[in-house]
Design an enzyme around this catalytic site. Structure first.
Site, PDB file in Angstrom:
ATOM      1  N   LYS A   3      36.429  41.720  44.138  1.00  0.00           N
ATOM      2  CA  LYS A   3      36.326  42.815  43.703  1.00  0.00           C
ATOM      3  C   LYS A   3      35.913  44.006  44.893  1.00  0.00           C
ATOM      4  O   LYS A   3      36.633  45.274  44.845  1.00  0.00           O
ATOM      5  CB  LYS A   3      35.599  43.229  42.522  1.00  0.00           C
ATOM      6  CG  LYS A   3      34.110  43.293  42.664  1.00  0.00           C
ATOM      7  CD  LYS A   3      33.477  43.621  41.425  1.00  0.00           C
ATOM      8  CE  LYS A   3      31.945  43.253  41.600  1.00  0.00           C
ATOM      9  NZ  LYS A   3      31.245  43.969  42.603  1.00  0.00           N
ATOM     10  N   ARG A  78      29.501  48.246  33.463  1.00  0.00           N
ATOM     11  CA  ARG A  78      29.606  46.948  32.949  1.00  0.00           C
ATOM     12  C   ARG A  78      29.247  46.918  31.641  1.00  0.00           C
ATOM     13  O   ARG A  78      29.476  45.871  31.075  1.00  0.00           O
ATOM     14  CB  ARG A  78      28.773  46.289  33.896  1.00  0.00           C
ATOM     15  CG  ARG A  78      28.994  45.831  35.200  1.00  0.00           C
ATOM     16  CD  ARG A  78      28.321  44.904  35.626  1.00  0.00           C
ATOM     17  NE  ARG A  78      29.111  44.617  37.155  1.00  0.00           N
ATOM     18  CZ  ARG A  78      28.774  43.628  38.311  1.00  0.00           C
ATOM     19  NH1 ARG A  78      27.559  43.245  37.855  1.00  0.00           N
ATOM     20  NH2 ARG A  78      29.258  43.652  39.178  1.00  0.00           N
ATOM     21  N   ARG A 112      29.939  33.404  50.281  1.00  0.00           N
ATOM     22  CA  ARG A 112      29.381  34.382  51.142  1.00  0.00           C
ATOM     23  C   ARG A 112      28.292  34.149  51.978  1.00  0.00           C
ATOM     24  O   ARG A 112      27.243  33.688  51.616  1.00  0.00           O
ATOM     25  CB  ARG A 112      29.594  35.581  50.297  1.00  0.00           C
ATOM     26  CG  ARG A 112      30.594  35.982  49.698  1.00  0.00           C
ATOM     27  CD  ARG A 112      30.467  37.659  49.283  1.00  0.00           C
ATOM     28  NE  ARG A 112      29.400  37.581  48.154  1.00  0.00           N
ATOM     29  CZ  ARG A 112      29.795  38.648  46.899  1.00  0.00           C
ATOM     30  NH1 ARG A 112      30.975  39.141  47.007  1.00  0.00           N
ATOM     31  NH2 ARG A 112      28.870  38.697  46.195  1.00  0.00           N
ATOM     32  N   ARG A 145      22.860  35.301  50.170  1.00  0.00           N
ATOM     33  CA  ARG A 145      21.991  36.000  49.185  1.00  0.00           C
ATOM     34  C   ARG A 145      21.658  35.316  47.962  1.00  0.00           C
ATOM     35  O   ARG A 145      22.471  34.691  47.366  1.00  0.00           O
ATOM     36  CB  ARG A 145      22.731  37.265  48.691  1.00  0.00           C
ATOM     37  CG  ARG A 145      22.884  38.458  49.977  1.00  0.00           C
ATOM     38  CD  ARG A 145      23.141  39.697  49.336  1.00  0.00           C
ATOM     39  NE  ARG A 145      24.434  39.698  48.534  1.00  0.00           N
ATOM     40  CZ  ARG A 145      25.556  40.225  48.860  1.00  0.00           C
ATOM     41  NH1 ARG A 145      25.432  40.978  49.780  1.00  0.00           N
ATOM     42  NH2 ARG A 145      26.603  40.211  47.805  1.00  0.00           N
ATOM     43  N   ARG A 156      25.692  35.006  35.573  1.00  0.00           N
ATOM     44  CA  ARG A 156      26.120  36.287  35.905  1.00  0.00           C
ATOM     45  C   ARG A 156      27.408  36.573  35.176  1.00  0.00           C
ATOM     46  O   ARG A 156      27.578  37.369  34.476  1.00  0.00           O
ATOM     47  CB  ARG A 156      26.044  37.025  37.285  1.00  0.00           C
ATOM     48  CG  ARG A 156      26.254  38.435  37.529  1.00  0.00           C
ATOM     49  CD  ARG A 156      25.707  38.814  38.780  1.00  0.00           C
ATOM     50  NE  ARG A 156      26.720  38.389  39.823  1.00  0.00           N
ATOM     51  CZ  ARG A 156      26.359  37.883  41.371  1.00  0.00           C
ATOM     52  NH1 ARG A 156      25.213  37.658  41.255  1.00  0.00           N
ATOM     53  NH2 ARG A 156      27.408  37.433  42.141  1.00  0.00           N
TER      54      ARG A 156
END
Ligand SMILES: [Zn+2]
Length: 212
Positions: A3, A78, A112, A145, A156
């Site tokens: 996104k 959200r 990532r 992260r 999540r």
């Protein structure tokens, strides 16, 4: 999903700011501000930050002059209460739902890597550093992260799918929902989404919300 990639490309194409609530909050955490301290625990556990905090952050950002001609929101709204808040203050033209299977999302997100020194970003599969685990730019050791860990990502996603349904229904009810299959490569997906957005946009001022 990707996104961030999608929403950045769309913002650039439209010439409006790209606003990621995640980026704003991470900056606040890194800077150790009062807001950062309040949201740190939620973010590390991959939990949603309370609506009251997020809404304030978004309202402050969207009130800035560079948003007067439009904006792309990434990662917001959200929850239904966030969507209602946004619609009451800064009604959007279109809400984009980027869809992809969980496994695809987990692979993308957990791959990532970021450089803790200069902030450069990488992906183990799609944008690997020249030397594994080392930043091309400054030579620092790359890190993942905490909120990109696979189990944090899965939790999540579970929370996300649970809370997003009423948001999707809300925008569908307003006639503002654009659903898009984002499991294809973003190089093909971005022009396709831009085309669909163009078809969607009416002649009114172009505020845009993009979220996943
Ligand atoms: Zn670096």
């Amino acid at each position: 999903m990707g996104k961030g990639t999608y929403s950045r490309a769309i913002a650039k194409a439209l010439g409006v700011p790209h606003i990621s609530t995640g980026d704003i909050l991470r900056r606040e955490v890194a800077a150790g501000t009062k807001l950062g301290k309040a949201v740190k625990g939620y973010m590390e556990r991959g939990l949603l930050v309370p609506d009251s905090i997020i809404n304030l952050v978004v309202e402050k950002r969207l009130s800035q002059p560079d948003c007067a001609r439009g904006f792309v929101l990434d990662g917001y709204p959200r929850t239904l209460s966030q969507a209602r808040f946004l619609e009451s203050r800064f009604p959007v033209d279109v809400a984009v739902l980027l869809e992809a299977p969980d496994d695809v999302i987990v692979e993308r997100v957990s791959g990532r890597l970021v450089c803790p020194r200069c902030g450069a970003t990488y992906h183990v599969k799609w944008k690997p550093p020249k030397v594994p685990g080392i930043c091309d730019v400054c030579g620092a050791k790359l890190v993942r992260r905490r909120d990109d860990d696979p189990e944090v990502v899965r939790e999540r996603l579970r929370l996300y799918r649970e809370t997003i349904r009423p948001v999707v229904d809300y925008y569908r009810g307003l006639g503002k929902l654009l659903e898009f299959d984002a499991s294809i490569d973003s190089r093909e997906g971005i022009p396709l989404l831009l085309e669909k957005l163009k078809a969607f946009r009416a002649a009114r001022p172009y505020a845009q919300a993009v979220h996943v």
